[in-house]
Write an enzyme that holds these catalytic residues in place. Sequence first.
Site, PDB file in Angstrom:
ATOM      1  N   GLU A  67       3.447  -7.465  -5.736  1.00  0.00           N
ATOM      2  CA  GLU A  67       4.865  -7.125  -5.666  1.00  0.00           C
ATOM      3  C   GLU A  67       5.771  -8.351  -5.552  1.00  0.00           C
ATOM      4  O   GLU A  67       6.998  -8.247  -5.708  1.00  0.00           O
ATOM      5  CB  GLU A  67       5.136  -6.197  -4.479  1.00  0.00           C
ATOM      6  CG  GLU A  67       4.552  -4.809  -4.648  1.00  0.00           C
ATOM      7  CD  GLU A  67       3.027  -4.806  -4.632  1.00  0.00           C
ATOM      8  OE1 GLU A  67       2.425  -4.231  -5.554  1.00  0.00           O
ATOM      9  OE2 GLU A  67       2.439  -5.419  -3.703  1.00  0.00           O
ATOM     10  N   HIS A  97       2.151  -1.437  -2.489  1.00  0.00           N
ATOM     11  CA  HIS A  97       1.193  -2.407  -2.995  1.00  0.00           C
ATOM     12  C   HIS A  97       0.016  -1.707  -3.673  1.00  0.00           C
ATOM     13  O   HIS A  97      -0.862  -1.152  -3.018  1.00  0.00           O
ATOM     14  CB  HIS A  97       0.675  -3.276  -1.853  1.00  0.00           C
ATOM     15  CG  HIS A  97      -0.345  -4.298  -2.285  1.00  0.00           C
ATOM     16  ND1 HIS A  97      -0.214  -5.048  -3.429  1.00  0.00           N
ATOM     17  CD2 HIS A  97      -1.520  -4.686  -1.709  1.00  0.00           C
ATOM     18  CE1 HIS A  97      -1.252  -5.852  -3.550  1.00  0.00           C
ATOM     19  NE2 HIS A  97      -2.063  -5.643  -2.521  1.00  0.00           N
ATOM     20  N   GLY A 147       3.812  19.483   6.913  1.00  0.00           N
ATOM     21  CA  GLY A 147       2.985  19.316   8.100  1.00  0.00           C
ATOM     22  C   GLY A 147       2.257  17.994   8.162  1.00  0.00           C
ATOM     23  O   GLY A 147       1.382  17.817   9.023  1.00  0.00           O
TER      24      GLY A 147
END
Length: 543
Positions: free
Chosen positions: A42, A84, A416
Amino acid sequence: MQVYWSRSRERSCAVASVRDVTFELLRAHGLTTIFGNPGSNELPFLAGLPDDFRYLLGLHEGVVLAMADGYAQARRGPALVNLHAAAGTGNAMGQLTNSVYSHSPLVVTAGQQVRSTVGQEVMLANVDAAALPRPLVKWSSEPASAEDVPRTISQAIHTATLAPQGPVYVSVPYDDWQAQSSVEARHLLSRTTVTAAALTTPQLADLAAMLDRAERPVLILGPDVDATAANDHAVALADALAAPAWIAPSASRCPFPTRHPAFRGVLPAGVKAISDLLAGHDLVLVVGAPVFRYHQYDPGRYLPEGTRLVHLTVDPGEAARAPMGDAIVCDLADTLARLAAAVTPGRRAALVPLPPIPTPRPASAGRLHPEEVFAVLRDTAGADTVWVTESTSTTGAFWAQADLREPGSYYFPASGGLGFGLPAAVGVQLADPDRQVVALVGDGSANYGITALWTAARYRIPVIFVILRNGTYGALRWFAQVLGAGETPGLDIPDIDFTALAAGYGVTGVTVSSRTALVEAVTDALAAGEPRLIQVDTDLTTP
């Protein structure tokens, strides 16, 4: 180099990099806040980040995703996530389950290895990248060429924000960013896409007539009512019909004021339980929720005999998979507003409101009952407070004490997936800085997203984190009873000191065990202007 597209600068445009064009595209869509946790793939995208962009670092990808989720929901617009490769994507996918069912428009990007090496499966290559986040994401892609990166990201943004909104995923080889972009990419910067799904005049008339004919109509309202800011229209419809209003089961947002005379509560998440509560109603209008998001296995009839169900939704998938009822895919705010004006008011007797907020239940020695905690917070924090909750064993106690009046006042993990509460509160506060955000999180849930405290401290995001500590996974203890499972290992988590953990991340914390101490702690936190944590030892309750 930043390049701004214009006819007078076609020569500059011709040499603009993929990265330059992408930043222009992100600007055009207001995506100048990046939630991320970087890896080597990145760095070429992030290095030398333009001054008008801000980067919010999270210490775990699940926290990053949940922060962006809260931010997107609160601002009612897209959020940009940077992960990433495969490892970072995998860490975030638990939280991605919540984003799918909350219809959160997340544009999730991930770095990929150098394009020429991807097929060799070198270290940190994202193998079959587009397939990795499926079936959770709405759309997923890895561009076939560097030149196609801006168009692919444009497609991702539009796909995420078109109804039904939802997360999307784009994997980009890191050497693509410095490649030359096509001059034709300038068209991407001014593109717009909108959904226009208004009811026709005959459709509206038929629906209004159906509601007028009903003897005992009932409204069931879901999170998309709040997401589309249609709350006031829902109130107007309930008033015109003199119809009771329930919140749909497994509620992730609050679409209706909880002290309005029509409000009846949150539906349970079982087939028989819902059908029993709908007995006597001849027409059920479900708006902005699936039909239905069941949880515990509770077999029975889907609907009482003689009851008709009509479903208004933004999501064709929800419409198609429902096991009963007639569905209309439409714009909720427009439909509710027009419907409230089209029905005939005064046909039914006024509703008798629910009793006043009950007196909180007494607590045992050295602990507070959750109802008392929520009552103190409600009365001390004020009516404009935003509540981000993830204390699953205390949901009943929360709704018993809640006085939610304004849109955008309540957020809960839509699927949840634990780890939502703490980071989502950070994202919500970032998007809604004029309102105080309070996170109500159980001690079991808190451990999944605890590193969000560091981000709150680092960027001085003034969330008040309230940890309800009962030393066990309370919701699982309740489920063990429901399932007849008996005593089960791994349900207790005693003696975790969240004030010590908070201090380590840079957040001031305090432990309280009395009403007086809680009032003082909340008052101090409201005045602090920085994140604070309050640990409260509580009695064990059931959902």
